[in-house]
Design an enzyme around this catalytic site. Sequence first.
Site, PDB file in Angstrom:
ATOM      1  CG  MET A  36     -15.296   0.515  -2.835  1.00  0.00           C
ATOM      2  SD  MET A  36     -16.121   1.915  -2.727  1.00  0.00           S
ATOM      3  CE  MET A  36     -13.989   2.280  -2.656  1.00  0.00           C
ATOM      4  CG  HIS A  65      -9.154  -3.476  -0.858  1.00  0.00           C
ATOM      5  ND1 HIS A  65      -8.759  -2.443  -0.379  1.00  0.00           N
ATOM      6  CD2 HIS A  65      -9.062  -4.069   0.000  1.00  0.00           C
ATOM      7  CE1 HIS A  65      -9.163  -1.908   0.929  1.00  0.00           C
ATOM      8  NE2 HIS A  65      -9.732  -3.312   1.543  1.00  0.00           N
ATOM      9  CG  MET A 136      -8.637  -0.506   5.226  1.00  0.00           C
ATOM     10  SD  MET A 136      -7.972  -0.610   4.072  1.00  0.00           S
ATOM     11  CE  MET A 136      -8.636   0.895   3.015  1.00  0.00           C
ATOM     12  CG  ASP A 174      -5.862   0.741   0.617  1.00  0.00           C
ATOM     13  OD1 ASP A 174      -5.463   2.064   0.200  1.00  0.00           O
ATOM     14  OD2 ASP A 174      -6.849   0.125   0.035  1.00  0.00           O
TER      15      ASP A 174
HETATM   16  C1  DX5 Z   1      -9.551   3.120  -0.084  1.00  0.00           C
HETATM   17  C2  DX5 Z   1      -9.521   2.425  -0.635  1.00  0.00           C
HETATM   18  C3  DX5 Z   1      -7.813   3.173  -1.553  1.00  0.00           C
HETATM   19  C4  DX5 Z   1      -8.232   3.473  -1.931  1.00  0.00           C
HETATM   20  C5  DX5 Z   1      -6.655   4.507  -2.160  1.00  0.00           C
HETATM   21  O1  DX5 Z   1     -11.436   2.998   0.481  1.00  0.00           O
HETATM   22  O2  DX5 Z   1      -9.171   1.096  -0.645  1.00  0.00           O
HETATM   23  O3  DX5 Z   1      -7.189   1.347  -1.918  1.00  0.00           O
HETATM   24  O4  DX5 Z   1      -8.242   3.701  -3.279  1.00  0.00           O
HETATM   25  O5  DX5 Z   1      -6.915   5.810  -2.615  1.00  0.00           O
HETATM   26  P1  DX5 Z   1      -6.001   6.945  -1.828  1.00  0.00           P
HETATM   27  O6  DX5 Z   1      -4.455   6.949  -2.377  1.00  0.00           O
HETATM   28  O7  DX5 Z   1      -6.620   8.620  -2.913  1.00  0.00           O
HETATM   29  O8  DX5 Z   1      -6.373   7.542  -0.457  1.00  0.00           O
HETATM   30 ZN    ZN Z   2      -7.553  -1.040  -1.333  1.00  0.00          ZN
END
Ligand code: DX5
Ligand code: ZN
Length: 215
Positions: A36, A65, A136, A174
């Site tokens: 991120m 990702h 997502m 995800d």
């Molecule tokens: C969110 C991420 C996810 C996150 C998922 O922005 O892309 O990969 O780590 O986490 P959980 O399973 O805790 O929702």
């Molecule tokens: Zn992710």
Amino acid sequence: MTQVSPSLLSADFGHLHRDMQMLNESAASMIHLDVMDGVFVPNISFGFPIIKCVRQLTDKPLDVHLMITDPGRYVRQVADCGADIMNVHLEACTHLHRVVQQIKDAGMKAAVTLNPSTPVSLLTDILGDLDMVLIMSVNPGFAAQKFIEHSLQKVKELRALITATDSKALIEIDGGINLTTGRAAADAGADILVAGNYVFSAPSPIEAIAGLAAL
Ligand code: DX5
Ligand code: ZN
């Protein structure tokens, strides 16, 4: 049986070696790494040094990702970190087709990610070039958010579009995945479940991964 891609975002980075050892012994099919940039999403996580460390700690495929603006700038560096799958957001790429070709030319599998508000139909012209699509099921940026139910409808639509276009792309989902939402996502047509908080907050992460893999 579904594939599981545990998200390292919820791991204990002070004990990365220990958590990676657990993942190596688990039923995880791959390791999900959330990058991120504080611009595309309102949070900053980790970058290339951590991905390189993780590469040295596992033989499982690395599912990277990228929640960053203009991810095409970093294809070479992501490949050099040892990533196997490079996930880029459709919303972050002006020339998505070019980025997808660059990812494949760099020897990685190409995956495109959709935010919750982005319709599946926008993938129609690129689906034949993709190895994977990531739906997502939360707005990206944070772990442990609530699963958005409409994502199930998107998985179903994507499954139909993949069949209609004879694409080989796998469907990954995800955000907010646990046994209940994971079961619903698998029933809707998801091949790969990403799970962070559910796995790493479980009394036994290895059993949590096994439970998801058995769905
Ligand atoms: C969110 C991420 C996810 C996150 C998922 O922005 O892309 O990969 O780590 O986490 P959980 O399973 O805790 O929702
Ligand atoms: Zn992710």
